[in-house]
Design an enzyme around this catalytic site. Structure first.
Site, short mmCIF file in Angstrom:
data_model
loop_
_atom_site.label_atom_id
_atom_site.label_comp_id
_atom_site.label_asym_id
_atom_site.label_seq_id
_atom_site.Cartn_x
_atom_site.Cartn_y
_atom_site.Cartn_z
N THR A 130 0.86 -1.18 0.00
CA THR A 130 0.00 0.00 0.00
C THR A 130 0.90 1.24 0.00
O THR A 130 2.11 1.12 0.08
CB THR A 130 -0.87 0.06 1.27
N MET A 131 0.28 2.39 -0.03
CA MET A 131 1.04 3.61 0.22
C MET A 131 1.60 3.49 1.64
O MET A 131 1.04 2.76 2.46
CB MET A 131 0.13 4.82 0.15
N ASP A 132 2.65 4.21 1.93
CA ASP A 132 3.25 4.23 3.27
C ASP A 132 3.89 2.90 3.67
O ASP A 132 4.19 2.69 4.83
CB ASP A 132 2.22 4.58 4.38
N GLY B 299 6.71 1.83 2.45
CA GLY B 299 8.17 1.92 2.32
C GLY B 299 8.70 1.49 0.96
O GLY B 299 9.88 1.16 0.83
N ASP C 162 10.00 2.63 -10.16
CA ASP C 162 9.07 2.97 -9.08
C ASP C 162 7.73 3.45 -9.67
O ASP C 162 7.68 3.86 -10.83
CB ASP C 162 9.67 4.06 -8.19
N GLU C 163 6.71 3.39 -8.85
CA GLU C 163 5.35 3.82 -9.25
C GLU C 163 4.89 3.05 -10.49
O GLU C 163 4.25 3.61 -11.39
CB GLU C 163 5.31 5.33 -9.50
#
Ligand code: ZN
Length: 224
Positions: free
Chosen positions: A10-12, A14, A86-87
């Protein structure tokens, strides 16, 4: 043997921090890599983590062909041992296929980082293709937490303070997209995602006399 690896969370959770660590570890062993990202919260051509670290990166445009870009880079005399991507949830499925081809045909390790599902709990197309093609999918060990303390598994979109489950799939957070419209994201456990109860809604419910005593297990679905 080169690998296509998808680190998901998820977001957060790391992800970007791990992406930066992974790049550091490989560079420390004398390997040469390229770093890609798309729509990083810190802006274009940068990979940033919430812990405050960042590094320059190549921005993935919609028309980028990873195969052509990396082959060009290699044939102009640069070594490419690995890619950090990333992303990856924002990449096109065809771009994920190009990454797989780089692993198979050029022996380049490709380490991808991304969120699997959007704020409606639907898989992002790029993440779906990653799950379909990756040699390994690794769920990150750093667990993000819901406001209630449970493991956060869902990404909620908050527009002007209220959680929404409809809208465009990609809206970058912490941006003002129109007059007085603020889009933010919050990670929630599934229970509170399904109840549309983000931290602000929970605070409001807890301070409302009608629902006291506030009991997590009997709290009603907030009105839509
Ligand atoms: Zn919760």
């Amino acid at each position: 043997m080169a690998e296509l690896v998808f680190f998901s969370g998820t977001m957060d959770s790391g992800k970007s921090t791990l992406a930066l660590q992974m790049d550091h570890n490989h560079r420390a062993r004398g390997r040469a890599g390229l770093i890609y990202t798309k729509l990083d919260r810190a802006g274009s051509e940068v990979l940033s983590s919430r812990l405050g670290l960042s590094t320059p990166a190549r921005e993935v445009s919609d028309d980028l062909d990873f195969w052509d870009a990396v082959v060009d880079h290699a044939t102009s005399g640069h070594r490419v041992d690995y890619l950090i991507c990333d992303e990856v949830q924002f990449y096109a499925p065809a771009q994920v296929e190009q990454l797989a081809k780089l692993v198979d045909e050029m022996g380049i390790d490709v380490f991808c980082f991304g969120i699997t599902a959007d704020f409606r709990t639907q898989l992002f197309p790029g993440s779906r293709r990653m799950i379909e093609l990756a040699d390994r999918v690794q769920v990150l060990q750093v667990e993000a937490l819901c406001w209630c303390g449970r493991r956060a598994t869902h990404n909620a979109r908050i527009v002007d303070g209220a959680m929404v489950v409809e809208g465009e799939q990609v809206v970058v957070g912490d941006t003002v997209s129109g007059p007085k419209t603020v889009v933010e994201y919050e990670v929630l456990c599934r229970r509170h995602f399904m109840r549309r109860m983000n931290s602000a809604a929970a605070r409001a419910a807890a301070s409302s006399p009608e629902v006291l005593p506030f009991d997590l297990d009997v709290c009603p679905l907030p009105q839509q």
